[in-house]
Design a protein around this motif. Structure first.
Motif, PDB file in Angstrom:
ATOM      1  N   THR A  60       0.913  -1.272   0.333  1.00 39.91           N
ATOM      2  CA  THR A  60      -0.197   0.073  -0.054  1.00 39.91           C
ATOM      3  C   THR A  60       1.340   1.107  -0.353  1.00 39.91           C
ATOM      4  N   ASP A  69      -5.014   5.065   3.962  1.00 39.43           N
ATOM      5  CA  ASP A  69      -6.252   5.129   3.087  1.00 39.43           C
ATOM      6  C   ASP A  69      -6.584   4.044   1.981  1.00 39.43           C
ATOM      7  N   GLU A  70      -5.074   3.515   1.626  1.00 43.35           N
ATOM      8  CA  GLU A  70      -5.387   2.177   1.052  1.00 43.35           C
ATOM      9  C   GLU A  70      -4.951   0.663   1.799  1.00 43.35           C
ATOM     10  N   THR A  71      -4.375   1.297   3.158  1.00 43.06           N
ATOM     11  CA  THR A  71      -3.781   0.415   3.825  1.00 43.06           C
ATOM     12  C   THR A  71      -5.044   0.265   5.148  1.00 43.06           C
ATOM     13  N   LYS A  96      -6.830  -2.478   2.148  1.00 39.53           N
ATOM     14  CA  LYS A  96      -7.172  -3.887   2.819  1.00 39.53           C
ATOM     15  C   LYS A  96      -6.926  -4.175   3.352  1.00 39.53           C
TER      16      LYS A  96
END
Length: 142
Positions: free
Chosen positions: A7, A11-13, A16
């Motif tokens: 990531t 926000d991407e973490t 996921k």
């Protein structure tokens, strides 16, 4: 079996974590291992969202040792950073959570590794730079 992903933002973490928790059943145990600031709590925020829990309610239970959140499934969030020994985890009833009806996620799980059931899922998080996080998911013995 091992899975990996990377990531490049909090926000991407979180996204996921939300995606990951959808594959878990009640009674699942997830152990997070990574340095301070690696993204463990952001990943847990995503897991919470995936269980119908507001992510802004989620904080690392560094001083309380465990936070419980009610959602579609309960989320039991441990932080073992300040634990001196596995005995401390036993004293707060950790094993009851491990075999409970929710999803258990443990930050700094290596500090109580002798208590962790063999079926637990381990997620190793590395931070190769300020924005990037590398996640490796596997069973402990693989």
């Amino acid at each position: 079996m091992e899975q990996q992903f990377t990531t490049t933002s909090p926000d991407e973490t979180i996204a996921k974590g939300k995606e990951f928790v959808s594959s878990l059943e009640a009674g699942s145990i997830v152990c997070l291992q990574g340095a301070l600031g690696a993204g463990k709590t952001h990943f847990v925020k995503g897991m919470a969202e995936g269980l119908g829990i507001e992510s802004n309610e989620v904080s690392s239970p560094t001083f309380t040792l465990i936070n419980e959140y009610d959602g579609d499934k309960s989320l039991f969030h441990f932080d073992c950073y300040r634990m001196e020994s596995p005995r401390e985890a036993l004293e707060i009833g950790a094993e009851e959570y491990f075999y409970g009806d929710g999803v258990t996620v443990i930050e700094w799980a290596e500090r109580i590794e002798s208590l962790i059931p063999p079926e637990a899922i381990w997620i190793f998080i590395e931070a190769p730079d300020k924005n990037t996080r590398k996640f490796v998911i596997r069973k402990r013995d693989s």
